[in-house]
Design an enzyme around this catalytic site. Structure first.
Site, PDB file in Angstrom:
ATOM      1  N   PHE A 161       0.834  -1.203   0.000  1.00  0.00           N
ATOM      2  CA  PHE A 161       0.000   0.000   0.000  1.00  0.00           C
ATOM      3  C   PHE A 161       0.870   1.255   0.000  1.00  0.00           C
ATOM      4  O   PHE A 161       1.897   1.308   0.687  1.00  0.00           O
ATOM      5  CB  PHE A 161      -0.873   0.055   1.268  1.00  0.00           C
ATOM      6  CG  PHE A 161      -1.731  -1.147   1.506  1.00  0.00           C
ATOM      7  CD1 PHE A 161      -3.032  -1.203   1.021  1.00  0.00           C
ATOM      8  CD2 PHE A 161      -1.255  -2.227   2.245  1.00  0.00           C
ATOM      9  CE1 PHE A 161      -3.827  -2.314   1.250  1.00  0.00           C
ATOM     10  CE2 PHE A 161      -2.046  -3.340   2.483  1.00  0.00           C
ATOM     11  CZ  PHE A 161      -3.340  -3.384   1.981  1.00  0.00           C
ATOM     12  N   ASP A 162       0.424   2.263  -0.713  1.00  0.00           N
ATOM     13  CA  ASP A 162       0.941   3.606  -0.507  1.00  0.00           C
ATOM     14  C   ASP A 162       0.331   4.132   0.798  1.00  0.00           C
ATOM     15  O   ASP A 162      -0.655   3.576   1.302  1.00  0.00           O
ATOM     16  CB  ASP A 162       0.560   4.489  -1.694  1.00  0.00           C
ATOM     17  CG  ASP A 162       1.073   5.902  -1.552  1.00  0.00           C
ATOM     18  OD1 ASP A 162       2.179   6.088  -1.008  1.00  0.00           O
ATOM     19  OD2 ASP A 162       0.369   6.836  -1.986  1.00  0.00           O
TER      20      ASP A 162
END
Length: 301
Positions: A161-162
Protein backbone atom coordinates in the site's frame (compact mmCIF):
# COMPACT_ATOMS: atom_id res chain seq x y z
CA UNK A 1 -32.10 -19.02 7.49
CA UNK A 2 -30.37 -15.90 6.05
CA UNK A 3 -26.62 -16.25 5.66
CA UNK A 4 -24.10 -13.65 6.73
CA UNK A 5 -20.36 -13.35 6.36
CA UNK A 6 -19.50 -13.02 10.05
CA UNK A 7 -15.85 -12.02 10.36
CA UNK A 8 -14.86 -13.11 6.85
CA UNK A 9 -12.67 -10.99 4.62
CA UNK A 10 -15.00 -10.08 1.74
CA UNK A 11 -13.55 -9.22 -1.67
CA UNK A 12 -15.73 -8.04 -4.56
CA UNK A 13 -14.28 -8.27 -8.06
CA UNK A 14 -15.59 -7.47 -11.52
CA UNK A 15 -15.61 -10.05 -14.31
CA UNK A 16 -13.11 -8.02 -16.37
CA UNK A 17 -10.71 -7.89 -13.41
CA UNK A 18 -11.02 -11.63 -12.78
CA UNK A 19 -10.78 -12.75 -16.43
CA UNK A 20 -9.30 -11.43 -19.66
CA UNK A 21 -12.33 -10.00 -21.47
CA UNK A 22 -10.47 -7.52 -23.70
CA UNK A 23 -11.58 -9.19 -26.93
CA UNK A 24 -15.26 -9.33 -26.05
CA UNK A 25 -15.14 -5.80 -24.62
CA UNK A 26 -13.87 -4.56 -27.99
CA UNK A 27 -16.90 -6.19 -29.60
CA UNK A 28 -19.10 -4.20 -27.21
CA UNK A 29 -17.25 -0.93 -27.87
CA UNK A 30 -17.18 -1.31 -31.67
CA UNK A 31 -20.45 -3.12 -32.41
CA UNK A 32 -22.76 -2.52 -29.46
CA UNK A 33 -24.62 -4.47 -26.80
CA UNK A 34 -26.49 -6.89 -29.08
CA UNK A 35 -23.29 -8.00 -30.83
CA UNK A 36 -21.55 -8.37 -27.46
CA UNK A 37 -24.39 -10.46 -26.06
CA UNK A 38 -24.41 -12.75 -29.11
CA UNK A 39 -20.62 -13.05 -28.94
CA UNK A 40 -20.63 -14.15 -25.29
CA UNK A 41 -23.53 -16.56 -25.64
CA UNK A 42 -22.00 -18.20 -28.72
CA UNK A 43 -18.77 -18.71 -26.73
CA UNK A 44 -20.16 -19.45 -23.30
CA UNK A 45 -18.39 -22.83 -23.18
CA UNK A 46 -15.04 -21.28 -24.16
CA UNK A 47 -12.92 -20.82 -21.04
CA UNK A 48 -11.70 -17.29 -20.43
CA UNK A 49 -8.02 -16.63 -19.75
CA UNK A 50 -7.05 -15.27 -16.31
CA UNK A 51 -7.19 -11.51 -15.83
CA UNK A 52 -5.17 -9.14 -13.66
CA UNK A 53 -6.94 -10.14 -10.45
CA UNK A 54 -7.13 -13.90 -11.05
CA UNK A 55 -4.01 -15.00 -9.19
CA UNK A 56 -4.83 -12.78 -6.22
CA UNK A 57 -8.31 -14.33 -5.97
CA UNK A 58 -6.86 -17.84 -6.25
CA UNK A 59 -4.42 -17.15 -3.42
CA UNK A 60 -7.06 -15.56 -1.21
CA UNK A 61 -9.44 -18.49 -1.63
CA UNK A 62 -6.59 -20.87 -0.78
CA UNK A 63 -6.54 -19.33 2.72
CA UNK A 64 -9.85 -21.09 3.43
CA UNK A 65 -8.06 -24.45 3.40
CA UNK A 66 -5.60 -23.33 6.08
CA UNK A 67 -8.07 -22.74 8.93
CA UNK A 68 -10.02 -26.03 9.08
CA UNK A 69 -13.72 -25.59 9.74
CA UNK A 70 -13.52 -21.82 9.55
CA UNK A 71 -13.56 -20.36 6.02
CA UNK A 72 -12.08 -16.87 6.29
CA UNK A 73 -12.37 -15.36 2.81
CA UNK A 74 -15.40 -14.76 0.59
CA UNK A 75 -15.05 -13.61 -3.02
CA UNK A 76 -18.09 -12.02 -4.70
CA UNK A 77 -18.40 -11.49 -8.45
CA UNK A 78 -19.95 -8.09 -9.26
CA UNK A 79 -20.40 -7.54 -12.97
CA UNK A 80 -22.06 -5.19 -15.45
CA UNK A 81 -22.94 -8.29 -17.51
CA UNK A 82 -26.46 -9.63 -17.67
CA UNK A 83 -27.11 -13.13 -16.36
CA UNK A 84 -27.12 -14.36 -20.00
CA UNK A 85 -23.73 -12.91 -20.90
CA UNK A 86 -22.40 -13.71 -17.43
CA UNK A 87 -22.86 -17.46 -17.87
CA UNK A 88 -19.51 -17.64 -19.67
CA UNK A 89 -17.88 -16.05 -16.63
CA UNK A 90 -19.41 -18.57 -14.23
CA UNK A 91 -18.46 -21.45 -16.54
CA UNK A 92 -14.87 -20.20 -16.41
CA UNK A 93 -15.03 -19.94 -12.60
CA UNK A 94 -16.14 -23.57 -12.51
CA UNK A 95 -13.36 -24.60 -14.92
CA UNK A 96 -10.68 -23.09 -12.68
CA UNK A 97 -12.36 -24.53 -9.55
CA UNK A 98 -12.62 -21.15 -7.87
CA UNK A 99 -14.92 -21.23 -4.86
CA UNK A 100 -17.02 -18.24 -5.92
CA UNK A 101 -20.71 -18.81 -5.20
CA UNK A 102 -22.26 -15.35 -5.06
CA UNK A 103 -22.63 -12.85 -7.87
CA UNK A 104 -24.41 -9.71 -8.99
CA UNK A 105 -25.08 -9.22 -12.72
CA UNK A 106 -26.30 -5.64 -12.98
CA UNK A 107 -27.17 -5.55 -16.70
CA UNK A 108 -25.05 -2.55 -17.64
CA UNK A 109 -25.61 -0.49 -14.49
CA UNK A 110 -22.78 0.20 -12.07
CA UNK A 111 -22.73 -2.58 -9.44
CA UNK A 112 -21.09 -0.41 -6.77
CA UNK A 113 -24.38 0.07 -4.88
CA UNK A 114 -24.32 -3.59 -3.79
CA UNK A 115 -20.93 -3.42 -2.08
CA UNK A 116 -22.25 -2.24 1.29
CA UNK A 117 -24.96 -4.93 1.25
CA UNK A 118 -22.21 -7.55 0.97
CA UNK A 119 -20.12 -5.77 3.66
CA UNK A 120 -17.29 -5.78 1.13
CA UNK A 121 -13.81 -4.85 2.40
CA UNK A 122 -12.34 -4.35 -1.09
CA UNK A 123 -13.64 -3.84 -4.61
CA UNK A 124 -11.43 -4.50 -7.64
CA UNK A 125 -12.48 -3.52 -11.14
CA UNK A 126 -11.13 -2.34 -14.48
CA UNK A 127 -13.89 0.29 -14.75
CA UNK A 128 -12.64 3.57 -13.29
CA UNK A 129 -16.16 5.04 -12.99
CA UNK A 130 -17.34 2.09 -10.88
CA UNK A 131 -14.25 2.40 -8.67
CA UNK A 132 -14.75 6.15 -8.24
CA UNK A 133 -18.40 5.57 -7.29
CA UNK A 134 -17.38 2.92 -4.78
CA UNK A 135 -14.78 5.21 -3.19
CA UNK A 136 -17.39 7.97 -2.89
CA UNK A 137 -19.47 5.54 -0.81
CA UNK A 138 -16.55 4.91 1.54
CA UNK A 139 -15.47 1.56 0.10
CA UNK A 140 -11.85 0.55 -0.49
CA UNK A 141 -11.68 0.26 -4.26
CA UNK A 142 -9.06 0.26 -7.01
CA UNK A 143 -8.84 0.12 -10.78
CA UNK A 144 -6.60 -2.79 -11.81
CA UNK A 145 -4.21 -1.72 -14.56
CA UNK A 146 -2.73 -3.86 -17.35
CA UNK A 147 0.62 -5.02 -16.01
CA UNK A 148 3.75 -6.95 -16.95
CA UNK A 149 3.65 -8.91 -13.70
CA UNK A 150 5.29 -12.29 -13.31
CA UNK A 151 3.13 -14.93 -11.62
CA UNK A 152 4.59 -15.88 -8.25
CA UNK A 153 4.33 -19.56 -7.40
CA UNK A 154 4.17 -19.39 -3.61
CA UNK A 155 0.70 -19.19 -2.07
CA UNK A 156 1.44 -16.41 0.43
CA UNK A 157 -0.52 -13.27 -0.48
CA UNK A 158 1.54 -10.08 -0.40
CA UNK A 159 -0.27 -6.74 -0.30
CA UNK A 160 1.51 -3.41 -0.68
CA UNK A 161 0.00 0.00 0.00
CA UNK A 162 0.94 3.61 -0.51
CA UNK A 163 0.40 5.76 2.57
CA UNK A 164 -1.12 9.19 1.91
CA UNK A 165 -4.57 9.13 0.25
CA UNK A 166 -4.64 5.31 0.44
CA UNK A 167 -4.11 4.09 4.03
CA UNK A 168 -4.27 7.64 5.39
CA UNK A 169 -6.29 10.67 4.35
CA UNK A 170 -4.78 13.10 1.84
CA UNK A 171 -4.48 15.91 4.42
CA UNK A 172 -0.66 15.85 4.34
CA UNK A 173 -0.50 15.28 0.59
CA UNK A 174 -2.55 18.45 0.12
CA UNK A 175 0.08 20.46 1.99
CA UNK A 176 2.81 18.95 -0.20
CA UNK A 177 0.90 19.65 -3.43
CA UNK A 178 -0.07 23.19 -2.47
CA UNK A 179 2.94 24.42 -0.47
CA UNK A 180 5.84 22.14 -1.33
CA UNK A 181 8.15 19.63 0.34
CA UNK A 182 9.52 21.94 3.03
CA UNK A 183 6.04 22.86 4.32
CA UNK A 184 5.05 19.18 4.21
CA UNK A 185 8.10 18.12 6.26
CA UNK A 186 7.53 20.88 8.82
CA UNK A 187 3.86 19.93 9.19
CA UNK A 188 4.65 16.24 9.73
CA UNK A 189 7.36 17.06 12.29
CA UNK A 190 5.07 19.41 14.24
CA UNK A 191 2.23 16.87 14.17
CA UNK A 192 4.30 13.71 14.72
CA UNK A 193 2.23 12.85 17.82
CA UNK A 194 -1.11 13.49 16.10
CA UNK A 195 -2.56 10.43 14.30
CA UNK A 196 -3.62 10.98 10.70
CA UNK A 197 -7.22 10.49 9.65
CA UNK A 198 -8.13 7.21 7.99
CA UNK A 199 -7.92 6.85 4.22
CA UNK A 200 -10.07 4.62 1.98
CA UNK A 201 -7.95 1.48 2.60
CA UNK A 202 -7.62 1.75 6.39
CA UNK A 203 -10.60 -0.57 6.96
CA UNK A 204 -9.24 -3.15 4.53
CA UNK A 205 -5.86 -3.10 6.28
CA UNK A 206 -7.65 -3.60 9.60
CA UNK A 207 -9.53 -6.60 8.18
CA UNK A 208 -6.24 -8.10 6.94
CA UNK A 209 -4.68 -7.51 10.35
CA UNK A 210 -7.58 -9.31 12.07
CA UNK A 211 -7.15 -12.30 9.76
CA UNK A 212 -3.39 -12.33 10.36
CA UNK A 213 -4.06 -12.32 14.11
CA UNK A 214 -6.15 -15.49 13.81
CA UNK A 215 -3.17 -17.35 12.39
CA UNK A 216 -0.88 -15.90 15.05
CA UNK A 217 -3.22 -16.99 17.85
CA UNK A 218 -3.27 -20.55 16.54
CA UNK A 219 0.49 -20.67 16.03
CA UNK A 220 0.13 -21.14 12.28
CA UNK A 221 2.27 -19.66 9.52
CA UNK A 222 0.41 -16.63 8.21
CA UNK A 223 -0.45 -16.71 4.47
CA UNK A 224 -0.79 -12.90 4.33
CA UNK A 225 1.99 -10.32 4.37
CA UNK A 226 1.53 -6.54 4.24
CA UNK A 227 3.83 -3.65 3.40
CA UNK A 228 3.63 0.09 3.04
CA UNK A 229 5.74 1.51 0.22
CA UNK A 230 5.76 5.28 0.50
CA UNK A 231 7.64 8.23 -0.99
CA UNK A 232 7.98 9.64 2.54
CA UNK A 233 11.36 9.76 4.29
CA UNK A 234 12.68 10.87 7.66
CA UNK A 235 11.53 12.90 9.54
CA UNK A 236 7.99 12.32 8.17
CA UNK A 237 8.24 8.60 9.03
CA UNK A 238 7.44 9.14 12.72
CA UNK A 239 3.85 10.26 12.19
CA UNK A 240 3.19 7.19 10.02
CA UNK A 241 4.50 4.81 12.68
CA UNK A 242 2.57 6.50 15.48
CA UNK A 243 -0.63 6.55 13.43
CA UNK A 244 -0.48 2.79 12.78
CA UNK A 245 0.31 2.22 16.46
CA UNK A 246 -2.72 4.34 17.40
CA UNK A 247 -4.91 2.22 15.11
CA UNK A 248 -3.56 -0.99 16.67
CA UNK A 249 -2.53 -2.28 13.25
CA UNK A 250 0.74 -3.86 12.25
CA UNK A 251 2.47 -3.81 8.90
CA UNK A 252 5.02 -6.52 8.23
CA UNK A 253 7.27 -4.19 6.23
CA UNK A 254 7.57 -0.41 5.76
CA UNK A 255 9.64 1.15 2.98
CA UNK A 256 10.32 4.90 3.25
CA UNK A 257 11.79 5.65 -0.18
CA UNK A 258 12.21 9.41 -0.09
CA UNK A 259 10.91 9.92 -3.61
CA UNK A 260 12.64 6.95 -5.29
CA UNK A 261 10.74 5.04 -7.98
CA UNK A 262 8.73 2.28 -6.35
CA UNK A 263 8.70 -0.40 -9.05
CA UNK A 264 11.98 -2.18 -8.31
CA UNK A 265 11.23 -2.24 -4.57
CA UNK A 266 7.78 -3.77 -5.16
CA UNK A 267 9.39 -6.43 -7.33
CA UNK A 268 11.93 -7.17 -4.58
CA UNK A 269 9.12 -7.43 -2.02
CA UNK A 270 7.16 -9.75 -4.34
CA UNK A 271 3.87 -7.87 -4.15
CA UNK A 272 0.80 -9.63 -5.52
CA UNK A 273 -0.92 -6.26 -5.73
CA UNK A 274 0.07 -2.66 -4.97
CA UNK A 275 -2.38 0.18 -4.30
CA UNK A 276 -1.44 3.81 -4.98
CA UNK A 277 -3.35 7.01 -5.67
CA UNK A 278 -0.78 8.64 -7.95
CA UNK A 279 -0.67 7.62 -11.64
CA UNK A 280 3.10 8.22 -11.83
CA UNK A 281 3.74 5.61 -9.13
CA UNK A 282 1.23 3.23 -10.70
CA UNK A 283 3.07 3.48 -14.03
CA UNK A 284 6.34 2.56 -12.29
CA UNK A 285 4.75 -0.32 -10.39
CA UNK A 286 2.77 -1.98 -13.19
CA UNK A 287 5.96 -2.98 -15.01
CA UNK A 288 6.68 -5.31 -12.08
CA UNK A 289 3.49 -6.17 -10.15
CA UNK A 290 -0.29 -6.10 -10.42
CA UNK A 291 -1.24 -2.52 -9.64
CA UNK A 292 -4.45 -0.94 -8.45
CA UNK A 293 -4.95 2.79 -9.03
CA UNK A 294 -6.96 4.43 -6.24
CA UNK A 295 -8.59 7.52 -7.83
CA UNK A 296 -8.88 9.37 -4.54
CA UNK A 297 -7.49 12.57 -3.04
CA UNK A 298 -5.89 15.73 -4.38
CA UNK A 299 -3.64 13.91 -6.86
CA UNK A 300 -6.77 12.87 -8.76
CA UNK A 301 -8.64 16.18 -8.78
Amino acid sequence: MPADFGEKLVIAISSRALFDLKESHQVFVQEGLKAYSDYQIDREDDVLAPGEGFLLVKKLLHINSLLPGKPSVEVILVSRNSADTGLRVFNSIEHYQLDVKRAVFSGGASPHRYLSAFNSHLFLSTNNDDVTNALSMGAAAATLLPSKRLDIDEMQVRFAFDGDAVLFSDESERIYQQKGLKAFAENEKQNAQLPMEVGPFAGFLQALHSLQSEFDEQGLDCPIRTAMVTARSAPSHERVIRTLRHWGVRLDECLFLGGLSKGAFLKAYGADVFFDDQPIHCDSAKDHVTTGHVPHGIANT
